[in-house]
Each structure stands twice: as C-alpha cells, then as structure tokens.
Design an enzyme around this catalytic site. Structure first.
Site, mmCIF file in Angstrom:
data_model
loop_
_atom_site.group_PDB
_atom_site.id
_atom_site.type_symbol
_atom_site.label_atom_id
_atom_site.label_comp_id
_atom_site.label_asym_id
_atom_site.label_seq_id
_atom_site.Cartn_x
_atom_site.Cartn_y
_atom_site.Cartn_z
ATOM 1 N N ASP A 170 0.858 -1.193 0.000
ATOM 2 C CA ASP A 170 0.000 0.000 0.000
ATOM 3 C C ASP A 170 0.890 1.238 0.000
ATOM 4 O O ASP A 170 2.101 1.130 0.199
ATOM 5 C CB ASP A 170 -0.992 -0.011 1.166
ATOM 6 C CG ASP A 170 -0.364 0.143 2.538
ATOM 7 O OD1 ASP A 170 0.814 -0.251 2.694
ATOM 8 O OD2 ASP A 170 -1.034 0.622 3.465
ATOM 9 N N TYR A 220 2.999 4.699 0.791
ATOM 10 C CA TYR A 220 3.665 5.266 1.971
ATOM 11 C C TYR A 220 2.677 6.163 2.713
ATOM 12 O O TYR A 220 1.879 6.859 2.092
ATOM 13 C CB TYR A 220 4.876 6.093 1.548
ATOM 14 C CG TYR A 220 5.997 5.287 0.936
ATOM 15 C CD1 TYR A 220 6.630 4.267 1.644
ATOM 16 C CD2 TYR A 220 6.448 5.553 -0.353
ATOM 17 C CE1 TYR A 220 7.674 3.533 1.087
ATOM 18 C CE2 TYR A 220 7.492 4.827 -0.922
ATOM 19 C CZ TYR A 220 8.105 3.819 -0.198
ATOM 20 O OH TYR A 220 9.133 3.098 -0.755
ATOM 21 N N PHE A 274 6.721 1.707 -4.061
ATOM 22 C CA PHE A 274 8.117 1.874 -3.628
ATOM 23 C C PHE A 274 8.731 3.233 -3.958
ATOM 24 O O PHE A 274 9.807 3.560 -3.473
ATOM 25 C CB PHE A 274 9.022 0.751 -4.176
ATOM 26 C CG PHE A 274 8.695 -0.609 -3.650
ATOM 27 C CD1 PHE A 274 9.013 -0.961 -2.342
ATOM 28 C CD2 PHE A 274 8.050 -1.550 -4.444
ATOM 29 C CE1 PHE A 274 8.711 -2.215 -1.841
ATOM 30 C CE2 PHE A 274 7.732 -2.811 -3.948
ATOM 31 C CZ PHE A 274 8.068 -3.141 -2.641
ATOM 32 N N HIS A 309 10.435 -10.023 0.982
ATOM 33 C CA HIS A 309 10.255 -8.581 0.781
ATOM 34 C C HIS A 309 11.580 -7.840 1.031
ATOM 35 O O HIS A 309 12.403 -8.288 1.837
ATOM 36 C CB HIS A 309 9.180 -8.086 1.764
ATOM 37 C CG HIS A 309 8.641 -6.742 1.444
ATOM 38 N ND1 HIS A 309 9.236 -5.576 1.888
ATOM 39 C CD2 HIS A 309 7.564 -6.359 0.718
ATOM 40 C CE1 HIS A 309 8.540 -4.542 1.453
ATOM 41 N NE2 HIS A 309 7.527 -4.981 0.737
#
Length: 219
Positions: free
Chosen positions: A63, A65, A76, A185
């Site tokens: 989701d 920031y 990202f 991740h």
C-alpha cells in the site's frame, strides 16, 4: 475516472460494481475529513503512466507510503527530494550487487514506470500515519482484476513478487508467456532472508531480451 489508455477497459468493466462504488463514496468522505495519501489525482498514477501494451515488468507493492508527501501513486517510489525509505534502500543495494556498480539515484521511480515497469500497490490509498489502514475497503478486487487482465496478455511480462502479500498474486498468473519471480520482501525485516541475492533485475532483463524486448535501464 478515465485513464486515457488501454487500462480504460478495466475501469469500464469495474466502475459499476458495488465494491468500487463503495470505495468512491468512502474516499469522497475520507479526503474531506482526514489526510489520505496519495493525492486524489495520483491514486491511479501507475496505470496512467504504464499502459497494458507497454507493460514489461510488474513490481507489486502493498500500500502507499503513509507519511506526508511520500506517496506518488507508484509502489516503492518517493519524490526525488525525499530520503530513501528502508525498502527502497534495499532494492538499490540489490541492484548494486547485481550490476557491480553504485546506484546514485534518488527515490523517484517514474523513469522505470515510463519504460514499462508497472509499479502497482495492491491497496491504492492509505490514511496518514496508519499503514495498511485501507486494506479492508475493497481495493484488492480492483488490483486483482488488473493482474488477471495482465495475465491474459500475449506479450512477455515479468512479475516480481516480493513478500508474502505479493506472492499471493501468483494464483492469478498462469500464462506460460510470462515469467513470475518471487522472493522475500526488501524490508529490513526480511531482505537478508532471500531478497538480497535474488537477481530479479538481471533475470527480468534477460527474459525481456530473449523475447525481443528492450531491457529496463534500472540504474
């Protein structure tokens, strides 16, 4: 809610479904009463920048920031004047290891998006300072439909699925023309458990070259 490229077929298909009508009502209220990210006009930025026909690589985030000014509508990515978030720092570390050269770039990944990297979060909005706060409002219906539409495409697409949340998308991706790569991740909690050393950027470009496509300039 027009995207003005071939993603409009997805919007036309989903726009009258109950879940998206509910999301629109919910967000109309939330944007008026709370701080929601990204800015309303940037919710679908990834789709506007990277059309279906131009998509070569999909990087699936969770989701947006949730701190002020960071979210741009691309997974990202942060604006160029912001410090690199921890996961993006680790993405750049992996790039340095793969290409044996320093990565001297800011956190703005829109150049990747323009080259055909769809930087898609599975949830497209968030309340300020509350990570994953919109995870239950129904966005996954939309982003899962986007993945299924990409899965139907004839052109080669590489899917980079990092972390358990992204790896769940594998169930939508069964087209033999595509390459699906998974790893832990890039967050500081899990990067050393298999994200570092996954060679996903080189593998993605090798696959694109093998299929007659221009590779991505990652650095």
């Amino acid at each position: 809610m027009a995207i003005n490229n071939d993603w409009d077929q997805l919007f036309d298909q989903e726009i009258q479904k109950d879940y998206l009508i509910k999301i629109r009502y919910f967000l109309a209220r939330e944007y008026k009463t709370k701080q929601i990210f990204p800015e309303k006009e940037n919710i679908f930025a990834a789709f506007k920048t990277t059309s279906i026909k131009d998509t070569k690589v999909v990087i699936l985030g969770q989701d947006p920031y949730h701190n002020v000014g960071q979210a741009q509508g691309y997974a990202f990515s942060v604006p160029e004047n912001f410090p690199l978030p921890p996961s993006l720092k680790n993405i750049y570390k992996e790039l340095e290891m793969e290409y044996h050269q320093p990565v001297n770039r800011n956190g703005d990944l829109t150049d990747w998006a323009r080259q055909g990297v769809l930087l898609m979060n599975t949830v497209l909005t968030v309340e300020a300072h509350k990570a994953f706060s919109h995870s239950k409002i129904g966005w996954q219906n939309f982003t899962n439909a986007a993945l299924q539409l990409l899965n139907q495409q004839d052109q080669p697409i590489v899917f980079l699925l990092w972390g358990n949340s992204a790896i769940q998308a594998k169930k939508f991706l069964n087209n033999p023309k595509h390459l699906v790569l998974t790893s832990p991740h890039p967050s500081p909690l899990s990067a050393s458990r298999g994200f570092f050393g996954n060679n996903h950027f080189i593998q993605a470009n090798q696959y694109l070259i093998q299929n007659g496509k221009t590779p991505i300039q990652w650095i």
